[in-house]
Structure formats: C-alpha cells, structure tokens
Design a protein around this motif. Structure first.
Motif, mmCIF file in Angstrom:
data_model
loop_
_atom_site.group_PDB
_atom_site.id
_atom_site.type_symbol
_atom_site.label_atom_id
_atom_site.label_comp_id
_atom_site.label_asym_id
_atom_site.label_seq_id
_atom_site.Cartn_x
_atom_site.Cartn_y
_atom_site.Cartn_z
ATOM 1 N N ARG A 1 2.501 4.361 1.380
ATOM 2 C CA ARG A 1 2.891 4.724 2.745
ATOM 3 C C ARG A 1 2.260 6.048 3.162
ATOM 4 O O ARG A 1 2.044 6.289 4.344
ATOM 5 C CB ARG A 1 4.408 4.814 2.865
ATOM 6 C CG ARG A 1 4.853 4.840 4.317
ATOM 7 C CD ARG A 1 6.328 4.676 4.466
ATOM 8 N NE ARG A 1 6.778 3.370 4.044
ATOM 9 C CZ ARG A 1 7.608 2.607 4.730
ATOM 10 N NH1 ARG A 1 8.073 3.018 5.893
ATOM 11 N NH2 ARG A 1 7.999 1.456 4.257
ATOM 12 N N ASP B 1 1.397 -5.025 3.812
ATOM 13 C CA ASP B 1 0.429 -5.633 4.720
ATOM 14 C C ASP B 1 0.485 -7.124 4.442
ATOM 15 O O ASP B 1 -0.102 -7.602 3.463
ATOM 16 C CB ASP B 1 -0.966 -5.077 4.450
ATOM 17 C CG ASP B 1 -2.021 -5.667 5.377
ATOM 18 O OD1 ASP B 1 -1.651 -6.269 6.409
ATOM 19 O OD2 ASP B 1 -3.214 -5.548 5.056
ATOM 20 N N ARG C 1 4.132 0.275 2.043
ATOM 21 C CA ARG C 1 3.987 -0.411 3.320
ATOM 22 C C ARG C 1 3.363 -1.761 3.002
ATOM 23 O O ARG C 1 2.302 -1.839 2.394
ATOM 24 C CB ARG C 1 3.113 0.370 4.281
ATOM 25 C CG ARG C 1 3.062 -0.260 5.655
ATOM 26 C CD ARG C 1 2.381 0.624 6.682
ATOM 27 N NE ARG C 1 2.708 2.039 6.545
ATOM 28 C CZ ARG C 1 3.660 2.685 7.218
ATOM 29 N NH1 ARG C 1 4.394 2.068 8.077
ATOM 30 N NH2 ARG C 1 3.873 3.960 7.033
ATOM 31 N N ALA D 1 0.838 -1.199 0.000
ATOM 32 C CA ALA D 1 0.000 0.000 0.000
ATOM 33 C C ALA D 1 0.871 1.247 0.000
ATOM 34 O O ALA D 1 2.051 1.208 0.366
ATOM 35 C CB ALA D 1 -0.895 -0.007 1.239
ATOM 36 N N GLY E 1 -2.258 4.874 2.308
ATOM 37 C CA GLY E 1 -2.783 3.537 2.552
ATOM 38 C C GLY E 1 -3.500 2.883 1.392
ATOM 39 O O GLY E 1 -4.001 1.770 1.527
#
Length: 133
Positions: A48, A130, A128, A46, A51
């Motif tokens: 940063r 997940d 990021r 995603a 999101g």
C-alpha cells in the motif's frame, strides 16, 4: 527494482494515520477487522505504501488467525525478513523489500496444509488488492 526512500514527513502526507502506524511504525491492525481477511478475489496484493507486488491470490489461504495469510511471497525479492525480538518474543518480521514498510510476520512449522508450511500473516492495511480482470 528501485528502492523507495522517503522521509517520515513524506510518508505521513502519503499515508492515512492507520496506514502510517502499521506500515512505518510496525503496528498491527486488530484481528478480524482488515478488509482482506476473508477476500476470495483473484489478483495481486501490492504494498500500500509503494505499489510493489508482494503476494498473489493463488498463495492466499484460510488460516483463521484474523489476518490475511499467504504461504509464500510473489517473488524471492519481494519481501525482506528481519528478526523481531519485540514484545518478549522472537518472531520474523516481514517487510516490503522496495520501501522497507512493515507488513506483518511469517511463522513456520504450524502444520498448515500448504506447499511451504509457512504462514505470512499480513496486515490488510499494508496491502492493496489489484483484482484480476
């Protein structure tokens, strides 16, 4: 997907100095230094900054270029592509469609054995992960 619009001051409060330099000022992290260069974990990558889902681990591949590489975004509307004529070159910049943050560049026709023959060369600091449970 709602657009995320913030002032430069708001981004500076939310992001670390390195995140701000890359995401908001179109910087580049040094090659082979990002946390996701060699990551094999499954999951969703995603933005940063906001999101938004950008890429999945299923499209990540080893390009040995020094940055995480993907052969396609997770959806047709996940990223926007913009002609970039900086540094005396013509390239295609990749930005998050939701918040307009700089992610990296996409290159075509390099001969990688992927379904699209595209390499989305993305800064780790722009992402990021997940991980899948």
């Amino acid at each position: 997907m709602d657009k995320v619009v913030k002032s430069e001051a708001e981004w500076r409060v939310q992001l670390s100095p390195e995140e701000f330099r890359v995401l908001r000022q179109a910087g580049t992290e040094p090659a082979f230094t990002g946390e996701y260069v060699d990551t094999k974990a499954e999951g969703v990558y995603a933005c940063r900054a906001c999101g938004a889902e950008l890429f999945t681990s299923g499209t990540k591949f080893e390009s040995h270029c020094g940055w995480p590489s993907f052969y396609e975004p997770s959806g047709n509307d996940a990223v926007t592509l913009i002609e970039d004529r900086s540094h005396g070159m013509v390239r295609t910049e990749v930005r998050c469609a939701r918040c307009d943050s700089h992610l990296g560049h996409v290159f075509r026709g390099e001969g990688y054995p992927t379904p699209t023959d595209e390499r989305y060369c993305i800064n780790s600091v722009s992402l990021r992960l997940d991980p899948s449970q």
